[in-house]
Design a protein around this motif. Sequence first.
Motif, PDB file in Angstrom:
ATOM      1  N   VAL A  87      -6.113   5.066 -24.926  1.00  0.00           N
ATOM      2  CA  VAL A  87      -4.790   5.244 -25.615  1.00  0.00           C
ATOM      3  C   VAL A  87      -3.993   6.484 -25.060  1.00  0.00           C
ATOM      4  O   VAL A  87      -2.856   6.249 -24.917  1.00  0.00           O
ATOM      5  CB  VAL A  87      -4.933   5.093 -27.272  1.00  0.00           C
ATOM      6  N   MET A  88      -4.840   7.653 -24.919  1.00  0.00           N
ATOM      7  CA  MET A  88      -4.130   8.804 -24.535  1.00  0.00           C
ATOM      8  C   MET A  88      -3.592   8.493 -23.248  1.00  0.00           C
ATOM      9  O   MET A  88      -2.546   8.921 -22.721  1.00  0.00           O
ATOM     10  CB  MET A  88      -5.025  10.057 -24.516  1.00  0.00           C
ATOM     11  N   ARG A  89      -4.559   7.927 -22.282  1.00  0.00           N
ATOM     12  CA  ARG A  89      -3.926   7.552 -21.056  1.00  0.00           C
ATOM     13  C   ARG A  89      -2.856   6.752 -20.859  1.00  0.00           C
ATOM     14  O   ARG A  89      -1.823   6.982 -19.976  1.00  0.00           O
ATOM     15  CB  ARG A  89      -5.196   6.949 -19.968  1.00  0.00           C
ATOM     16  N   GLN A  90      -2.647   5.829 -21.866  1.00  0.00           N
ATOM     17  CA  GLN A  90      -1.526   4.957 -21.871  1.00  0.00           C
ATOM     18  C   GLN A  90      -0.278   5.560 -22.253  1.00  0.00           C
ATOM     19  O   GLN A  90       0.737   5.486 -21.887  1.00  0.00           O
ATOM     20  CB  GLN A  90      -1.942   3.812 -22.994  1.00  0.00           C
ATOM     21  N   ILE A  91      -0.544   6.571 -23.412  1.00  0.00           N
ATOM     22  CA  ILE A  91       0.680   7.553 -23.732  1.00  0.00           C
ATOM     23  C   ILE A  91       1.060   8.437 -22.810  1.00  0.00           C
ATOM     24  O   ILE A  91       2.147   8.675 -22.718  1.00  0.00           O
ATOM     25  CB  ILE A  91      -0.047   8.387 -25.111  1.00  0.00           C
ATOM     26  N   VAL A  92      -0.023   8.952 -21.786  1.00  0.00           N
ATOM     27  CA  VAL A  92       0.646   9.861 -20.890  1.00  0.00           C
ATOM     28  C   VAL A  92       1.310   9.075 -19.565  1.00  0.00           C
ATOM     29  O   VAL A  92       2.555   9.634 -19.539  1.00  0.00           O
ATOM     30  CB  VAL A  92      -0.426  10.464 -20.308  1.00  0.00           C
ATOM     31  N   ILE A  93       0.883   7.984 -19.398  1.00  0.00           N
ATOM     32  CA  ILE A  93       1.859   7.002 -18.664  1.00  0.00           C
ATOM     33  C   ILE A  93       3.020   6.569 -19.053  1.00  0.00           C
ATOM     34  O   ILE A  93       4.069   6.844 -18.504  1.00  0.00           O
ATOM     35  CB  ILE A  93       0.933   5.859 -17.955  1.00  0.00           C
TER      36      ILE A  93
END
Lengths: 159, 119
Positions: B11-17
């Motif tokens: 989820v954090m990778r998605q939020i960064v993107i």
Amino acid sequence: MPVHLPQPKQLRDLLADLLGRDVTLTPSAPFAPGPDTPASVALYVDDSLRISALIACDLAFSAYAGAALGLIPVGDATAAVGDGKVTDAISENLYEVLNIAASTFNVAGADHLRLHALHPAGPPLDPQVRISTLTLGRREDLAVDIAGYGAGLLSVVLL
Amino acid sequence: MKILIADDSRVMRQIVIRTLRQAGHGGHDIVEAENGRQALEMVQSEAPDLVLSDWNMPEMNGIDCLSALRASGSQVAFGFVTSEGSEEMRERAASAGAAFLIAKPFTPEAFDDALRSVI
């Protein structure tokens, strides 16, 4: 060095920034999970791996905060509350919320803490972990309302 | 440009993107790694222009990944996106060769400021 007890404003700002939503905090009675109370407990360790603090959340906060982070529909969070346990997706997101919450302990002059483990709400808590949530003394007990999702309880406890 | 995002939280990778897009950096080629060791391998195989890495990760943490990259001669631009925002951590990051450190939770503005320093 002492462990810093996060202040309500720090927690409010962190949650509001992280979840991108209005978050309202109000003082509450200590969250004291019983043997059958679903509760999430995040354990924080210092640089010597000593468990120095925990954050305990009720099922509602666990579900709403975990869902809000990943834009999971509120209906899924409400269903998790009805089921008495958070889903794997919500649990994974809650881990990240409580991982980032470690930053509220890390102020200048205080022990450096980081998230060691999360027991997500649903399965029975390890008795030792549950008893640790009942520690009196330096703690912050809050009702947290996440706009668009709902309200739950969160307690920060220094051990 | 190609950006490698290393974070053990999906989820954090998605939020960064998502935040990159909100910061006006949406057109980049994004590749993802789940920990520092994978990031290290992917810098070789994918040749990204920038690495955005978490600090605390299983297998290999972000600072060890950065040190290994520099020891191997890689000069890839590297920035931390982490909940570790203390001055001590910022100094460790800078001395290991990081271009910037963005503290979680972050804003699109913080991303834009940091990325403009390396793009």
